[in-house]
Enzyme design. Structure first.
Site, PDB file in Angstrom:
ATOM      1  N   HIS A 272      94.015 141.355  62.030  1.00  0.00           N
ATOM      2  CA  HIS A 272      93.014 140.712  62.765  1.00  0.00           C
ATOM      3  C   HIS A 272      91.754 140.197  61.900  1.00  0.00           C
ATOM      4  CE1 HIS A 272      94.585 141.542  66.881  1.00  0.00           C
ATOM      5  NE2 HIS A 272      95.052 142.751  66.181  1.00  0.00           N
ATOM      6  N   GLU A 302      90.062 132.576  71.415  1.00  0.00           N
ATOM      7  CA  GLU A 302      90.297 131.458  70.467  1.00  0.00           C
ATOM      8  C   GLU A 302      89.716 129.956  70.965  1.00  0.00           C
ATOM      9  OE1 GLU A 302      94.365 131.753  72.111  1.00  0.00           O
ATOM     10  OE2 GLU A 302      92.611 133.058  71.538  1.00  0.00           O
TER      11      GLU A 302
END
Length: 381
Positions: A272, A302
């Site tokens: 991550h 995103e």
């Protein structure tokens, strides 16, 4: 109207102490606002200095005059420091203590200690100097401050002018007579003005600190904490305002919807931290790659959006391609690259409704994903 001088003196000390205590409480509650701590110090030092000066005539005249006035000058210096802290400048401790040290040195001069007129003149001039410096700290950064400073500037300048004017009007003989009980005008008006000034400046400083805190909280609420660009709420509000302006001016607009490719795989394969680095890098790229009037924001995990006012479909496609190309050149780690797919929609197709622009751009983005990713597609209705 006759003002009882001892009563006014005690009221002045009481009000300075009360305001200092309230400011100290506000500082302890805020924890991070050093301006309030400095203002608390200013008010409490002024109260203590006034109390010590008031002991004159009780057998401790020299100590009262010397120590009391040093405390009062130190209070003025700390008040100047409070404004330096508020505008983000470093404390200048020599400057803060200069007035008190000067008074202490002058206290070694017998003529100075024997001349009431000279002492009052020096004390008043130092007060005027520190007050003017305090106002200057605000004035010099007036264009950078996001809060209203006019009330504080007005109070500081009126205080400085009042002290200077009172000194010019009273002159030496009148000042000498006030200690003999023949003329209390100078001291009475000085105490009354100090009383009113302390109340006013304390509330004005509190209002300025609160206003700035509210603006910062509001800005934080509209900013994505990871990428440091606008979040969905900020993007929606700003984009709708820009669209309304485009309608009024009869100009087109276009919207880019950007989605990082294979983002889940990037998180799964590299962690991550790498995914976050990709989001931060693309957010920076997007913010630096648009014009000042454009609006961008992170509206999903995103997913990023960018509204281009006064841009038609052709211009939007050029901007989108430039962003796509710049993204393909990002290198997060050795051999770790990211790409982006971008969908484009314009007001020529969707009108000036933001939700419809987003929906059409999302359809174009879907085509870009289906067409192999790392590409730009325009909505074809």
């Amino acid at each position: 109207m006759t003002l009882h001088l001892p009563t006014l003196f005690l009221l002045d000390i009481y009000m300075l102490t009360l305001l200092g205590g309230l400011m100290l409480h506000a500082w302890r509650r805020s924890k991070s606002e050093a301006t309030l701590g400095c203002m608390a110090g200013t008010l409490l030092l002024a109260a203590l200095g006034a109390l010590v000066v008031g002991l004159r005539g009780m057998g401790v005249d020299t100590l009262s005059i010397l120590l009391g006035n040093m405390l009062l000058q130190l209070a003025s210096g700390v008040g100047w420091a409070a404004m330096r802290v508020f505008v983000g400048r470093r404390l200048c401790w020599p400057g803060v203590a200069a007035g008190a040290l000067l008074w202490g040195l002058l206290g070694l001069w017998p003529y100075f200690m024997s001349s009431v007129s000279l002492r009052v003149t020096v004390s008043t001039l130092l007060t005027v100097l520190y007050t003017t410096l305090t106002a200057w700290e605000l004035w010099r950064v007036r264009r950078q401050l996001e809060v209203a400073i006019a009330p504080a500037l007005a109070l500081l300048l009126v205080h400085a002018l009042f002290c200077a004017g009172l000194l010019l009007v009273s002159r030496g003989p009148a000042i000498e007579r006030m200690w003999d009980g023949l003329d209390h005008g100078f001291l009475t008006w000085r105490l009354l003005e100090t009383f009113l000034f302390a109340i006013s400046i304390a509330f004005v400083i509190l209002a300025m600190v609160r206003e700035r805190a509210e603006l910062r909280y509001r800005a934080a609420a509209e900013r994505d904490p990871l990428t440091n660009i606008g979040n969905r709420r900020a993007f929606t509000g700003n984009a709708e305002a820009r669209l309304a302006r485009c309608v009024a001016e009869g100009r087109p607009a276009a919207l880019l919807l950007c989605d990082l490719d294979y983002f889940k795989q990037l998180n799964d394969s590299h962690g991550h931290a790498t995914g976050d680095a990709a989001l931060v890098a693309f957010g920076r790229l997007l913010a630096l790659g648009i014009r000042q009037q454009d609006v961008c924001g992170r509206i999903g995990g995103e997913e990023f959006a960018c509204l281009l006012p006064a841009a038609d479909e052709a211009v939007a496609l050029q901007v989108a391609e430039r962003i796509r190309q710049a993204c393909s050149e990002l290198l997060l780690e050795p051999e770790v690259r990211v790409s982006v797919s971008i969908g484009v929609a314009s007001t020529e197709q969707a009108g000036y409704d933001l939700s419809r622009l987003l929906a059409l751009a999302d359809q174009a983005l879907y085509r870009a994903k289906a067409g192999g990713r790392d590409r730009v597609e325009c909505f074809a209705g």
